[in-house]
Design an enzyme around this catalytic site. Structure first.
Site, PDB file in Angstrom:
ATOM      1  N   HIS A 155       0.833  -1.210   0.000  1.00 11.74           N
ATOM      2  CA  HIS A 155       0.000   0.000   0.000  1.00 11.74           C
ATOM      3  C   HIS A 155       0.864   1.255   0.000  1.00 11.74           C
ATOM      4  CE1 HIS A 155      -3.205  -2.781   1.216  1.00 11.74           C
ATOM      5  NE2 HIS A 155      -4.041  -1.848   0.806  1.00 11.74           N
ATOM      6  N   LYS A 159      -0.728   4.943   4.553  1.00 16.08           N
ATOM      7  CA  LYS A 159      -1.653   4.030   5.238  1.00 16.08           C
ATOM      8  C   LYS A 159      -1.172   3.808   6.669  1.00 16.08           C
ATOM      9  CE  LYS A 159      -3.838  -0.520   4.796  1.00 16.08           C
ATOM     10  NZ  LYS A 159      -5.189  -0.067   5.091  1.00 16.08           N
TER      11      LYS A 159
END
Ligand code: NAP
Length: 266
Positions: A155, A159
């Site tokens: 990601h 995040k």
């Protein structure tokens, strides 16, 4: 046909902005509120780079939720804020559609109680992308034949939570699909964490890098072969069809529904 009034919480954020735009573009939906901790007082139309819409970003409160006849509140905020947001939304008679990750099994039990008390429904999905839901489903099927699996989830570097909600859900589905548990082997770890985290006997490795959006690989190992199932979200638009579907279906759902697969004919 009467439009569904939708508010977006986290509307100033990356996902929230996409949701606001998707709601504005859908003729069955009406954007009825925009909440966040950031951008307070700014018009959401201007935040999206368009003309003013007369909807100003505000802090979430029961008073603000009472205005605008909001029927559904979409939440893409933070793991720290999401439980309070769901609670206040249900207490105000508004059904939540939640994409914020970091919600635990214990949290889900609590949400179930709130939903029951409110006599409403709630929808939560750790991943709203159709391809990701299929990736999990395929992983569950593969787990019948390959008992050894590892997950690499990748990601963007902003995040907060790790491992991702999708990887945890995938591990659960692999466990549900297995006919046999993998054997544990003794390992010599020269650096703590070298083998990642473990959920349901599946090792999960979390990568966080600038340039990524949301990606996951599930690698199954068997005698002389591996099978890799991979999904990539290259754009946050990939989550929007799932979010819109949940908004439109939530009034017909009963209780708490967890996972987009429950809204699809899979
Ligand atoms: P983001 O850009 O940081 O946006 C979150 C926004 O929510 C920020 O503006 C944040 O403000 C605000 N916020 C924090 N606490 C709040 C509160 N109590 N009330 C109202 N607003 C609040 O994050 P993002 O990339 O959009 O991601 C949001 C969430 O969605 C994350 O949990 C992410 O993992 C999840 N996600 C889910 C999916 C899915 O398919 N389910 C897909 C992508 C992302 P501050 O900056 O002040 O905290």
């Amino acid at each position: 046909m009467e439009k569904i009034n939708v508010a977006v919480n986290g509307a100033f954020g990356r996902m929230g902005r996409e949701v606001c735009q998707a709601v504005l573009d859908d003729e069955e939906l009406q954007l009825a509120g925009a909440f966040d901790l950031q951008g307070i007082g700014e018009d959401i139309g201007e935040v999206l780079g368009k003309k003013k819409l007369g909807i100003v970003l505000r802090n979430l409160s029961s008073e603000a939720l009472a205005e605008g006849k909001i029927q559904v509140m979409v939440d893409f905020t933070t793991p720290m804020a999401v439980m309070d947001n769901i609670k206040i939304s249900l207490a105000c008679g508004i059904r939540p559609v939640v994409g914020t990750t970091g919600i635990t099994q214990v949290d889900l039990k609590l949400i179930e109680e709130w939903v029951e008390k409110a006599g409403l429904s709630a929808f939560i999905a750790p991943n709203f992308a159709l391809g990701a839901v299929l990736m999990m489903k395929f992983a569950q099927l593969a787990a019948r034949y390959f008992k050894h699996a590892e997950i690499i989830e990748l990601h963007h570097d902003q995040k907060i939570d790790a491992p991702s909600g999708t990887s945890l859900k995938t591990a659960e589905m692999i466990a549900a699909g297995r006919r046999e548990e993998p054997q544990k082997r003794e390992e010599l770890l020269k650096l703590a964490g070298a083998r990642g985290a473990v959920a349901e006997n599946v090792h999960i490795h979390s990568v966080r890098l600038e340039g990524l959006i949301a990606h996951q690989e599930v690698i199954f190992g068997g005698l002389g072969q591996t099978l890799t199932i991979r999904h990539d979200s290259y754009d946050r638009k990939s989550f929007m069809p799932g979010v819109l579907l949940a908004i439109k279906k939530i009034a017909s759902l009963k209780g708490l529904v967890y996972g987009l697969e429950n809204l699809l004919d899979l």
